[in-house]
Design an enzyme around this catalytic site. Structure first.
Site, PDB file in Angstrom:
ATOM      1  N   GLY A  85     -32.444  22.216 -16.479  1.00  0.00           N
ATOM      2  CA  GLY A  85     -33.337  23.191 -15.873  1.00  0.00           C
ATOM      3  C   GLY A  85     -34.270  22.600 -14.846  1.00  0.00           C
ATOM      4  O   GLY A  85     -35.326  23.172 -14.569  1.00  0.00           O
ATOM      5  N   SER A 169     -27.920  17.694 -17.102  1.00  0.00           N
ATOM      6  CA  SER A 169     -28.690  17.840 -15.861  1.00  0.00           C
ATOM      7  C   SER A 169     -30.044  17.131 -16.002  1.00  0.00           C
ATOM      8  O   SER A 169     -30.082  15.925 -16.206  1.00  0.00           O
ATOM      9  CB  SER A 169     -28.847  19.317 -15.505  1.00  0.00           C
ATOM     10  N   PHE A 222     -24.908  27.320  -8.809  1.00  0.00           N
ATOM     11  CA  PHE A 222     -26.210  27.310  -9.484  1.00  0.00           C
ATOM     12  C   PHE A 222     -27.092  26.141  -9.040  1.00  0.00           C
ATOM     13  O   PHE A 222     -28.076  25.827  -9.703  1.00  0.00           O
ATOM     14  CB  PHE A 222     -26.017  27.268 -11.004  1.00  0.00           C
ATOM     15  N   ASP A 273     -20.085  18.583  -7.626  1.00  0.00           N
ATOM     16  CA  ASP A 273     -21.537  18.602  -7.841  1.00  0.00           C
ATOM     17  C   ASP A 273     -22.240  17.901  -6.680  1.00  0.00           C
ATOM     18  O   ASP A 273     -21.855  16.783  -6.296  1.00  0.00           O
ATOM     19  CB  ASP A 273     -21.846  17.905  -9.166  1.00  0.00           C
ATOM     20  N   GLY A 304     -23.610  21.179 -13.956  1.00  0.00           N
ATOM     21  CA  GLY A 304     -23.978  21.893 -15.172  1.00  0.00           C
ATOM     22  C   GLY A 304     -22.891  22.783 -15.728  1.00  0.00           C
ATOM     23  O   GLY A 304     -23.172  23.758 -16.439  1.00  0.00           O
TER      24      GLY A 304
END
Length: 334
Positions: A85, A169, A222, A273, A304
């Site tokens: 997050g 992450s 994301f 990524d 993620g």
């Protein structure tokens, strides 16, 4: 007489939070942009409960235990897990992070402890890293705990000689710093708790100089480069660059890791990524120092991916990989 201007938004992290010019943080607690995962039939039954591990900051962790373990009497390895997050959003009870831990607990099997830590920008580094260290200290305290201080699930089921620290992450970055603190003796003696290995899934590291994947890859579904840069602005001490030691393990002011006896490390990278090169470089540098590290890259996956699709095919492969690391030849042997 001049009037002061009202606070204005200086950092906007939609749909999660806004940071105002006076330092106020507005969080939108009902924001959840990921599809909520639905487990397929036949998944092992896993029980869970929430436990307060740091009363001074109101921090909890969620313990996951395979239902079959309550009657088998077998001791299981312990996985201390930190969610992702960007160090500024997320919690252990978010449905996707929850699903990841249910899978790990049921399918390895293992006793999984998924812990919250203080988030930025209300609590900048090193607050969250201090919390992670406190989780490990809490586990150590459970070995000798009695009465109301002892958690029966741990006393009945935990193999304290086989503890693993894992994260996704930002949680992967937390794992790195926790491992360094452990190996440097900054947490004091852990006996009889023994950290047998660390697993980092798409770890979040930073740096001022752009890597090829950062400069050339398109934004993922994301994650974008502006979002990564913003996350570092929110979590690092004000005025810091992305080469701060808490962002870049190999920055100009970062402590050398050559003499740090890290436990076996498993690093998972996603080929599409933006942060792929940083994960690969991290593993390559550790390997060049003679550290026990394994890098596994998942083709076609974005940042993620395990949390985004915990029951997808790639997620299933992550579970198998972690199982091999925990039970096979990846982690340190007894």
């Amino acid at each position: 007489m001049a009037s002061s201007s009202p606070p204005h938004v200086v950092e906007d992290v939609p749909p999660f939070l806004q940071l105002l010019s006076d330092g106020t943080v507005i969080r939108f607690t009902d924001a959840y942009p990921l599809p909520i995962p639905s487990p397929p039939p036949g998944q092992p039954v896993v029980d869970w409960k929430d436990v307060l591990y740091d009363a001074s900051h109101g921090l909890k962790l969620r313990i996951y235990r395979p239902a079959a373990a309550s009657s088998s009497g077998n001791k299981l390895p312990v996985i201390v897990y930190f969610h992702g997050g960007g160090y500024s959003i997320g919690s252990f009870d978010m449905p996707n992070f929850h699903a990841c831990c249910v899978r790990l607990a049921g399918e390895l099997p293992a006793l999984v402890l998924s812990a919250d830590y203080r988030l930025a920008p209300e609590h900048r580094f090193p607050a969250g890293l201090d919390d992670a260290a406190n989780v490990v200290s809490w586990v150590r305290a459970q070995v000798a705990a009695v009465g109301d201080n002892a958690d029966p699930w741990l006393s009945e089921t935990a193999n304290f000689g086989r503890v693993f620290v894992a994260g996704d992450s930002a949680g992967g970055g937390v794992v790195h710093h926790t491992a360094v603190r452990l190996a440097s003796g900054r947490l004091g003696p852990l006996d009889p708790v023994r950290v047998a290995g660390c697993a980092m899934l798409c770890p979040m590291f930073g740096g001022e100089e752009r890597t090829a994947s950062e400069a050339e890859f398109p934004p993922g579904p994301f994650l974008s480069l502006p979002a990564v840069d913003q996350a570092w602005r929110l979590v690092l001490p004000p005025g810091s660059t992305r080469d701060h030691p808490l962002a870049n393990p190999f920055g100009p002011d970062s402590p050398a890791l050559d003499g740090v006896a890290l436990p076996p490390m498993l690093v998972v990278a996603a080929a599409r990524d933006l942060l792929r090169d940083r994960a690969a470089d991290y593993a390559a540098r550790l390997k060049a120092m003679g550290k026990p590290v394994e890098l596994v890259e998942f083709e076609g996956q974005h940042h993620g991916f395990f949390a985004v699709e915990p029951y997808g095919d790639a997620g299933s492969e992550v579970v198998r990989l972690v199982k091999r690391f925990v039970y096979g030849n990846g982690g340190a042997s007894d």
